[in-house]
Design an enzyme around this catalytic site. Structure first.
Site, PDB file in Angstrom:
ATOM      1  N   GLN A  13     -28.744 -40.018 -19.292  1.00 27.66           N
ATOM      2  CA  GLN A  13     -28.980 -38.426 -19.622  1.00 27.66           C
ATOM      3  C   GLN A  13     -29.259 -37.762 -20.723  1.00 27.66           C
ATOM      4  OE1 GLN A  13     -26.297 -36.508 -17.163  1.00 27.66           O
ATOM      5  NE2 GLN A  13     -26.774 -37.742 -14.843  1.00 27.66           N
ATOM      6  N   CYS A  14     -29.841 -39.244 -21.965  1.00 25.39           N
ATOM      7  CA  CYS A  14     -29.671 -38.055 -23.346  1.00 25.39           C
ATOM      8  C   CYS A  14     -31.335 -37.615 -24.241  1.00 25.39           C
ATOM      9  CB  CYS A  14     -29.675 -39.817 -24.335  1.00 25.39           C
ATOM     10  SG  CYS A  14     -29.758 -39.558 -25.797  1.00 25.39           S
ATOM     11  N   GLY A  15     -31.627 -37.355 -24.850  1.00 28.08           N
ATOM     12  CA  GLY A  15     -33.057 -36.547 -24.941  1.00 28.08           C
ATOM     13  C   GLY A  15     -34.018 -38.349 -25.429  1.00 28.08           C
ATOM     14  N   THR A  60     -33.553 -41.441 -23.598  1.00 32.58           N
ATOM     15  CA  THR A  60     -33.630 -42.049 -23.195  1.00 32.58           C
ATOM     16  C   THR A  60     -35.207 -42.818 -22.295  1.00 32.58           C
ATOM     17  OG1 THR A  60     -31.635 -40.828 -21.564  1.00 32.58           O
ATOM     18  CG2 THR A  60     -32.623 -42.258 -19.540  1.00 32.58           C
TER      19      THR A  60
END
Length: 148
Positions: free
Chosen positions: A25-27, A29
């Site tokens: 759920q990371c930018g 990803t």
């Protein structure tokens, strides 16, 4: 391993590996796509990518091992080895893998930090999250390690 089975990192002895702390759920990803491309391209040359999910930064990997595996397969077709969720930050709960990597002087400051490990198991290079899998400097470090 992500499936819960013991995994010996000695299986990668003699290979060049890229160790990455990953999160769903990371930018950053979307880097999974580039990592998979890199893996498929260079695996025949003795290269592996090792993904270590971590919830250390922004709580961006809250899922179970099964959820992480499904996410990676469904969204990015990940075929490179993935391992159980780890703690990358220094402290009593830090993964032995990241304790070793930290001896290089660099620990992840965010998700998708990358370590190039040479054929002798030494850290050859470290790249922060913003360096993408197709960045020339990362590819150059991998190629240099493969050539040795």
């Amino acid at each position: 391993s992500l499936s819960g089975e013991p995994a010996a990192l000695s299986a990668y002895k003699g290979k060049v590996t890229l160790v990455v702390n990953v999160a769903s759920q990371c930018g950053f990803t979307p880097q999974y796509a580039g990592l998979e491309t890199l893996y498929r391209e260079l695996a025949p040359k003795g290269f592996a990518i090792l993904g270590f999910p971590s919830n250390d930064f922004g709580g961006q990997e809250p899922g179970s091992a099964e959820e992480i595996g499904q996410f990676c397969q469904k969204n990015y077709g990940v075929t490179f080895p993935m391992f159980a969720k780890v703690v990358t930050k220094a402290g009593p709960d830090q993964s032995p893998v990241y304790a070793f990597l930290g001896e290089s002087g660099s620990l992840p400051q965010w998700n998708f930090s990358k370590y190039v490990i040479d054929k002798d198991g030494k850290v050859a290079a470290f790249f922060p999250s913003r360096v993408s899998p197709d960045a020339p400097e990362l590819r150059a470090a991998i190629q240099k390690a493969l050539a040795q």
